[in-house]
Design a protein around this motif. Structure first.
Motif, PDB file in Angstrom:
ATOM      1  N   VAL A 130     -16.987   2.657  65.387  1.00 43.61           N
ATOM      2  CA  VAL A 130     -16.513   3.819  66.145  1.00 43.61           C
ATOM      3  C   VAL A 130     -15.010   3.712  66.390  1.00 43.61           C
ATOM      4  O   VAL A 130     -14.285   4.705  66.303  1.00 43.61           O
ATOM      5  CB  VAL A 130     -17.304   3.950  67.468  1.00 43.61           C
ATOM      6  CG1 VAL A 130     -16.677   4.959  68.382  1.00 43.61           C
ATOM      7  CG2 VAL A 130     -18.746   4.324  67.173  1.00 43.61           C
ATOM      8  N   LEU A 131     -14.511   2.508  66.664  1.00 45.28           N
ATOM      9  CA  LEU A 131     -13.075   2.338  66.878  1.00 45.28           C
ATOM     10  C   LEU A 131     -12.271   2.655  65.621  1.00 45.28           C
ATOM     11  O   LEU A 131     -11.178   3.227  65.705  1.00 45.28           O
ATOM     12  CB  LEU A 131     -12.777   0.910  67.336  1.00 45.28           C
ATOM     13  CG  LEU A 131     -13.058   0.618  68.799  1.00 45.28           C
ATOM     14  CD1 LEU A 131     -12.845  -0.850  69.106  1.00 45.28           C
ATOM     15  CD2 LEU A 131     -12.202   1.478  69.699  1.00 45.28           C
ATOM     16  N   ASN A 141     -19.631   7.817  72.256  1.00 47.05           N
ATOM     17  CA  ASN A 141     -20.428   6.893  71.448  1.00 47.05           C
ATOM     18  C   ASN A 141     -20.002   5.451  71.673  1.00 47.05           C
ATOM     19  O   ASN A 141     -20.836   4.551  71.760  1.00 47.05           O
ATOM     20  CB  ASN A 141     -20.314   7.226  69.961  1.00 47.05           C
ATOM     21  CG  ASN A 141     -21.105   8.443  69.582  1.00 47.05           C
ATOM     22  OD1 ASN A 141     -22.057   8.791  70.257  1.00 47.05           O
ATOM     23  ND2 ASN A 141     -20.703   9.081  68.512  1.00 47.05           N
ATOM     24  N   LEU A 142     -18.700   5.220  71.749  1.00 53.53           N
ATOM     25  CA  LEU A 142     -18.195   3.871  71.980  1.00 53.53           C
ATOM     26  C   LEU A 142     -18.677   3.338  73.317  1.00 53.53           C
ATOM     27  O   LEU A 142     -19.136   2.192  73.413  1.00 53.53           O
ATOM     28  CB  LEU A 142     -16.666   3.874  71.919  1.00 53.53           C
ATOM     29  CG  LEU A 142     -15.975   2.550  72.187  1.00 53.53           C
ATOM     30  CD1 LEU A 142     -16.322   1.555  71.094  1.00 53.53           C
ATOM     31  CD2 LEU A 142     -14.484   2.732  72.292  1.00 53.53           C
ATOM     32  N   SER A 161     -19.637  -0.589  67.621  1.00 50.19           N
ATOM     33  CA  SER A 161     -18.450  -0.295  68.420  1.00 50.19           C
ATOM     34  C   SER A 161     -17.190  -0.395  67.566  1.00 50.19           C
ATOM     35  O   SER A 161     -16.288   0.430  67.678  1.00 50.19           O
ATOM     36  CB  SER A 161     -18.348  -1.258  69.601  1.00 50.19           C
ATOM     37  OG  SER A 161     -19.454  -1.128  70.439  1.00 50.19           O
ATOM     38  N   TYR A 168     -22.463   2.359  73.110  1.00 49.64           N
ATOM     39  CA  TYR A 168     -22.736   1.087  72.435  1.00 49.64           C
ATOM     40  C   TYR A 168     -22.279  -0.106  73.282  1.00 49.64           C
ATOM     41  O   TYR A 168     -22.958  -1.128  73.350  1.00 49.64           O
ATOM     42  CB  TYR A 168     -22.077   1.036  71.056  1.00 49.64           C
ATOM     43  CG  TYR A 168     -22.860   1.761  70.001  1.00 49.64           C
ATOM     44  CD1 TYR A 168     -24.143   1.355  69.657  1.00 49.64           C
ATOM     45  CD2 TYR A 168     -22.332   2.856  69.344  1.00 49.64           C
ATOM     46  CE1 TYR A 168     -24.868   2.019  68.689  1.00 49.64           C
ATOM     47  CE2 TYR A 168     -23.054   3.528  68.372  1.00 49.64           C
ATOM     48  CZ  TYR A 168     -24.319   3.097  68.057  1.00 49.64           C
ATOM     49  OH  TYR A 168     -25.048   3.752  67.105  1.00 49.64           O
TER      50      TYR A 168
END
Length: 123
Positions: A80-81, A102-103, A77, A106
């Motif tokens: 992704v951030l 995606n975030l 996560s 997860y």
């Protein structure tokens, strides 16, 4: 939880194989607009192995798998951030939707595992 264990193993295998192929081909790494040394793909191999261990542990209901899987979902996560921040700096909104999905995936997996902590206490 058996399906989640299979997904963790497959995710780990994909990280492991992709990183290994990139090391063997000696490709330059690229994250959004940053280039990095191809030897940093060793991190992808390590994370892939951790995903495989977590997936096997989830299937066997091991206590370490609970902590490892939540940690890996949190790490992904965060990854992704960081991608979101780089995309916002480039003023591109299109891929931002895919990264947000995606975030959410997860974070949802981490919450699902956290709610089923008692599943790991049976052995």
């Amino acid at each position: 939880m058996k399906g989640l264990s299979i997904l963790f193993v497959l995710q780990g295998l994909s990280f492991f194989i992709q990183s290994l192929v990139n090391i063997l081909e000696d490709k330059n790494g690229k994250f959004i607009n940053l280039n990095f040394n191809p030897q940093l793909y060793i991190i992808g191999i390590f994370i892939g192995i951790l995903f495989i261990f977590a997936g096997i542990g989830i299937g066997l209901r091991k206590k370490y798998a609970f902590y490892l899987s939540v940690s890996l979902c949190s790490l992904m996560s965060l990854y992704v951030l960081v991608g979101v921040v780089f995309l916002i700096n480039q003023n591109s909104i299109g891929p931002l939707v895919l990264i947000a999905i995606n975030l959410l995936i997860y974070l949802a997996i981490a919450r699902y595992i956290l709610k089923r902590k008692l599943y790991f206490n049976k052995h």
